[in-house]
Design a protein around this motif. Structure first.
Motif, mmCIF file in Angstrom:
data_model
loop_
_atom_site.group_PDB
_atom_site.id
_atom_site.type_symbol
_atom_site.label_atom_id
_atom_site.label_comp_id
_atom_site.label_asym_id
_atom_site.label_seq_id
_atom_site.Cartn_x
_atom_site.Cartn_y
_atom_site.Cartn_z
ATOM 1 N N GLY A 144 0.804 -1.221 0.000
ATOM 2 C CA GLY A 144 0.000 0.000 0.000
ATOM 3 C C GLY A 144 0.835 1.268 0.000
ATOM 4 O O GLY A 144 0.308 2.349 0.236
ATOM 5 N N LEU A 145 2.136 1.150 -0.280
ATOM 6 C CA LEU A 145 3.032 2.311 -0.305
ATOM 7 C C LEU A 145 3.158 2.834 -1.729
ATOM 8 O O LEU A 145 3.232 2.060 -2.693
ATOM 9 N N PHE A 146 3.204 4.152 -1.862
ATOM 10 C CA PHE A 146 3.324 4.805 -3.165
ATOM 11 C C PHE A 146 4.785 5.112 -3.474
ATOM 12 O O PHE A 146 5.630 5.094 -2.573
ATOM 13 N N PRO A 147 5.114 5.396 -4.738
ATOM 14 C CA PRO A 147 6.510 5.631 -5.111
ATOM 15 C C PRO A 147 7.210 6.703 -4.270
ATOM 16 O O PRO A 147 8.422 6.643 -4.076
ATOM 17 N N TRP A 148 6.474 7.672 -3.771
ATOM 18 C CA TRP A 148 7.083 8.743 -2.983
ATOM 19 C C TRP A 148 7.288 8.358 -1.515
ATOM 20 O O TRP A 148 7.922 9.090 -0.773
ATOM 21 N N ASP A 149 6.754 7.207 -1.097
ATOM 22 C CA ASP A 149 6.970 6.746 0.278
ATOM 23 C C ASP A 149 8.366 6.150 0.412
ATOM 24 O O ASP A 149 8.799 5.357 -0.430
ATOM 25 N N ALA A 150 9.072 6.498 1.483
ATOM 26 C CA ALA A 150 10.469 6.080 1.675
ATOM 27 C C ALA A 150 10.638 4.562 1.637
ATOM 28 O O ALA A 150 11.637 4.067 1.118
ATOM 29 N N ASP A 151 9.700 3.816 2.177
ATOM 30 C CA ASP A 151 9.836 2.361 2.259
ATOM 31 C C ASP A 151 9.175 1.617 1.101
ATOM 32 O O ASP A 151 9.066 0.389 1.137
ATOM 33 N N ALA A 152 8.758 2.332 0.069
ATOM 34 C CA ALA A 152 8.115 1.685 -1.081
ATOM 35 C C ALA A 152 9.113 0.803 -1.816
ATOM 36 O O ALA A 152 10.330 1.031 -1.774
ATOM 37 N N THR A 153 8.601 -0.200 -2.489
ATOM 38 C CA THR A 153 9.431 -1.074 -3.303
ATOM 39 C C THR A 153 10.181 -0.229 -4.334
ATOM 40 O O THR A 153 9.546 0.520 -5.089
ATOM 41 N N PRO A 154 11.530 -0.332 -4.392
ATOM 42 C CA PRO A 154 12.291 0.509 -5.335
ATOM 43 C C PRO A 154 11.846 0.359 -6.791
ATOM 44 O O PRO A 154 11.812 1.330 -7.533
ATOM 45 N N ARG A 155 11.469 -0.829 -7.217
ATOM 46 C CA ARG A 155 11.034 -1.043 -8.610
ATOM 47 C C ARG A 155 9.812 -0.203 -8.959
ATOM 48 O O ARG A 155 9.608 0.173 -10.110
ATOM 49 N N LEU A 156 9.007 0.138 -7.942
ATOM 50 C CA LEU A 156 7.815 0.950 -8.154
ATOM 51 C C LEU A 156 8.168 2.289 -8.808
ATOM 52 O O LEU A 156 7.428 2.807 -9.644
ATOM 53 N N ARG A 157 9.316 2.852 -8.437
ATOM 54 C CA ARG A 157 9.751 4.149 -8.985
ATOM 55 C C ARG A 157 10.190 4.032 -10.445
ATOM 56 O O ARG A 157 10.108 4.994 -11.195
ATOM 57 N N ASP A 158 10.687 2.835 -10.847
ATOM 58 C CA ASP A 158 11.058 2.622 -12.241
ATOM 59 C C ASP A 158 9.834 2.385 -13.124
ATOM 60 O O ASP A 158 9.824 2.760 -14.288
ATOM 61 N N LEU A 159 8.827 1.738 -12.554
ATOM 62 C CA LEU A 159 7.628 1.408 -13.327
ATOM 63 C C LEU A 159 6.728 2.616 -13.556
ATOM 64 O O LEU A 159 6.027 2.685 -14.560
ATOM 65 N N GLN A 160 6.750 3.566 -12.602
ATOM 66 C CA GLN A 160 5.854 4.727 -12.683
ATOM 67 C C GLN A 160 6.682 6.008 -12.617
ATOM 68 O O GLN A 160 7.348 6.261 -11.639
ATOM 69 N N PRO A 161 6.595 6.828 -13.656
ATOM 70 C CA PRO A 161 7.315 8.104 -13.595
ATOM 71 C C PRO A 161 6.624 9.058 -12.624
ATOM 72 O O PRO A 161 5.469 8.876 -12.270
ATOM 73 N N SER A 162 7.347 10.051 -12.211
ATOM 74 C CA SER A 162 6.790 11.125 -11.369
ATOM 75 C C SER A 162 6.465 12.302 -12.279
ATOM 76 O O SER A 162 7.170 13.311 -12.313
ATOM 77 N N LEU A 163 5.378 12.172 -13.030
ATOM 78 C CA LEU A 163 5.061 13.155 -14.066
ATOM 79 C C LEU A 163 4.616 14.497 -13.523
ATOM 80 O O LEU A 163 4.513 15.455 -14.281
ATOM 81 N N TRP A 164 4.369 14.599 -12.244
ATOM 82 C CA TRP A 164 4.035 15.890 -11.646
ATOM 83 C C TRP A 164 5.283 16.760 -11.549
ATOM 84 O O TRP A 164 5.173 17.956 -11.402
ATOM 85 N N LEU A 165 6.460 16.144 -11.687
ATOM 86 C CA LEU A 165 7.705 16.910 -11.750
ATOM 87 C C LEU A 165 7.955 17.332 -13.195
ATOM 88 O O LEU A 165 7.701 16.550 -14.119
ATOM 89 N N PRO A 166 8.495 18.531 -13.417
ATOM 90 C CA PRO A 166 8.890 18.868 -14.788
ATOM 91 C C PRO A 166 9.908 17.847 -15.306
ATOM 92 O O PRO A 166 10.725 17.319 -14.534
ATOM 93 N N ARG A 167 9.856 17.553 -16.575
ATOM 94 C CA ARG A 167 10.739 16.536 -17.167
ATOM 95 C C ARG A 167 12.208 16.769 -16.829
ATOM 96 O O ARG A 167 12.930 15.827 -16.519
ATOM 97 N N ASP A 168 12.669 18.007 -16.869
ATOM 98 C CA ASP A 168 14.072 18.301 -16.587
ATOM 99 C C ASP A 168 14.451 18.062 -15.127
ATOM 100 O O ASP A 168 15.633 17.932 -14.810
ATOM 101 N N ASP A 169 13.468 17.983 -14.235
ATOM 102 C CA ASP A 169 13.726 17.752 -12.810
ATOM 103 C C ASP A 169 13.540 16.295 -12.402
ATOM 104 O O ASP A 169 13.791 15.942 -11.247
ATOM 105 N N HIS A 170 13.100 15.450 -13.333
ATOM 106 C CA HIS A 170 12.817 14.046 -13.015
ATOM 107 C C HIS A 170 14.122 13.261 -12.896
ATOM 108 O O HIS A 170 15.031 13.454 -13.691
ATOM 109 N N PRO A 171 14.235 12.363 -11.910
ATOM 110 C CA PRO A 171 15.430 11.512 -11.819
ATOM 111 C C PRO A 171 15.596 10.684 -13.099
ATOM 112 O O PRO A 171 14.603 10.269 -13.711
ATOM 113 N N PRO A 172 16.836 10.447 -13.518
ATOM 114 C CA PRO A 172 17.072 9.650 -14.734
ATOM 115 C C PRO A 172 16.440 8.261 -14.615
ATOM 116 O O PRO A 172 16.389 7.680 -13.528
ATOM 117 N N GLY A 173 15.966 7.771 -15.734
ATOM 118 C CA GLY A 173 15.356 6.436 -15.776
ATOM 119 C C GLY A 173 14.740 6.204 -17.137
ATOM 120 O O GLY A 173 14.960 6.986 -18.064
#
Length: 179
Positions: A144-173
């Motif tokens: 039940g943890l989201f990509p922005w939660d510290a203890d979330a599964t790391p793969r979750l951040r690769d599967l879902q971009p953080s599109l609320w961030l401007p593209r130039d500010d998004h972590p590489p992936g």
């Protein structure tokens, strides 16, 4: 739903132009159902995604996009969400919803326009211009943890971009590698 013969919106007006088969099929589905879901399958470059076209046209709602699940699962989720929008339950930035995936909440987040060209080309071609907006439908891991939660599964951040961030500010992936 609407009458394309009297409507002058960009989707309806697109009938007057040369459209490829995908665009024509999308316009027909919007005309018939009020929206269509476009699916981009996973490939060697990264996870798949799916997004709606027509929610803005039909309901003046932001379009919706999901990332990182099987495209058929995302299609069903987006159709469920679109049904809820059609019933008057509009999407709001930062909103937690329990009506998209059974037994899991999702959160809708406003997509920064810097992502539109890379991810939503069909919608841009048919609408031709804003005012359309997109909401990313973010899903949690099994805990039940989201990509922005510290203890979330790391793969979750690769599967879902953080599109609320401007593209130039998004972590590489995989998402920042798209043209």
């Amino acid at each position: 739903m609407f009458d394309r013969l009297i409507c002058q919106c960009p989707i309806c007006a697109a009938y007057d132009e040369e459209l490829d088969e995908l665009d024509l099929d999308t316009v027909r589905r919007v005309e018939r159902d009020g929206w269509a879901v476009i699916m981009v399958p996973e490939d060697e470059d990264g996870p798949g995604w799916a997004f709606t076209v027509g929610l803005w046209h039909t309901f003046r709602s932001p379009e919706a996009a999901m990332f990182g699940l099987d495209v058929e699962v995302m299609r069903r989720c987006l159709n469920t969400l679109a049904d809820r929008v059609a019933a008057g339950h509009l999407m709001v930035d930062g909103q937690e919803r329990d009506d998209v995936i059974r037994n899991y909440p999702v959160v809708t987040r406003a997509v920064d326009p810097s992502w539109y060209r890379s991810l939503f080309g069909v919608a841009l071609r048919l609408y031709r211009r804003p005012p359309l907006s997109f909401m990313e439908v973010v899903w949690p891991d099994r805990a039940g943890l989201f990509p922005w939660d510290a203890d979330a599964t790391p793969r979750l951040r690769d599967l879902q971009p953080s599109l609320w961030l401007p593209r130039d500010d998004h972590p590489p992936g995989p998402w920042t590698k798209l043209p």
